[in-house]
Design an enzyme around this catalytic site. Structure first.
Site, PDB file in Angstrom:
ATOM      1  N   TYR A 165      45.668  20.322   6.526  1.00  0.00           N
ATOM      2  CA  TYR A 165      44.588  19.328   6.631  1.00  0.00           C
ATOM      3  C   TYR A 165      43.459  19.851   7.509  1.00  0.00           C
ATOM      4  O   TYR A 165      42.272  19.758   7.153  1.00  0.00           O
ATOM      5  CB  TYR A 165      45.157  18.028   7.198  1.00  0.00           C
ATOM      6  N   LYS A 216      39.422  20.588   6.754  1.00  0.00           N
ATOM      7  CA  LYS A 216      38.363  19.910   7.497  1.00  0.00           C
ATOM      8  C   LYS A 216      37.496  20.886   8.287  1.00  0.00           C
ATOM      9  O   LYS A 216      36.297  20.664   8.460  1.00  0.00           O
ATOM     10  CB  LYS A 216      38.966  18.849   8.416  1.00  0.00           C
TER      11      LYS A 216
END
Length: 229
Positions: A144, A148
């Site tokens: 993740y 990002k």
């Protein structure tokens, strides 16, 4: 009338932002992954238009958008959708990596590319709802956080490239927020979920609208939002 294209309008921060913009009379075009989801969004936000395109398949977005009506003008493109799967690097499979990179990074890049002509015409704004994980990576968060961190790089590069065309580009970095995604994160962490501990989606939505509504003589480039004490 101000026109916004929004991803992630179905829940959490995206729903809060869409509701606020609809209440003030702005025109909404909401991205839905399929026709069923589009119908749900149209019922939830009367008067909103929908665009069907699956962010998990960014390579097909061009074809999908080329076969349906799109807004003639786009004043803002709001990238709010996202997915998360936690796990140690030693256990994350290519499928998990690719899923998060597709939805959280490649699809926003592709959707931005496809709508850049309309955004340039209006000297509009692109907002990327990033995450605190886009600024630092903790254990179990590699997939993740990588997506990002990449989203931050995308926003920074886009800002530099499109400044001459009058585009504003903003990255918003929410801390933990009381959303369905946060429920899933707590399940994966094996922790009890208490929404009162985290920021309300409405509070994050308020900060995003502040960036959108800022007079044109200024630009918010990066904005972090954290849960209060």
């Amino acid at each position: 009338m101000t026109t916004h294209v929004i991803t992630g309008a179905g829940s959490g921060i995206g729903a809060a932002v869409s509701r606020r913009l609809a209440e003030r009379g702005d025109e909404l075009w909401l991205l839905a992954r399929d026709a069923g989801r589009a119908k749900e969004l149209e019922q939830r936000f009367p008067g909103a238009r929908t665009i069907v395109g699956d962010l998990a398949l960014p390579e097909k977005l061009s074809w999908a958008l080329g076969h349906q009506a799109l807004p003639e003008r786009v004043d803002s493109l709001l990238h709010i959708a996202g997915v998360v799967e936690l796990g140690p690097v030693g256990e994350l499979t290519p499928k998990v990596w690719n899923q998060q990179l597709a939805v959280n990074l490649v699809a926003p890049a592709e959707l931005t590319r496809l709508l850049l002509p309309q955004l340039r015409h209006t000297r509009g704004q692109v907002v990327f709802v990033n995450s605190g994980a886009g600024l630092r990576a903790n254990g179990q968060w590699a997939g993740y956080a990588a997506s990002k961190h990449g989203l931050k790089a995308l926003a920074d590069a886009l800002r530099a490239e499109e400044r001459g065309n009058g585009l504003r580009v903003t990255s918003v970095y929410p801390g933990r927020t009381a959303t369905p995604m946060q429920v899933k994160v707590h399940q994966q962490e094996g922790e009890e979920y208490d929404p009162a501990r985290w920021a309300d989606p409405e509070s994050v939505a308020a900060t995003l609208l502040t960036a959108l509504d800022l007079p044109r003589d200024a630009e918010i480039t990066d904005l972090s939002v954290r849960p209060g004490s």
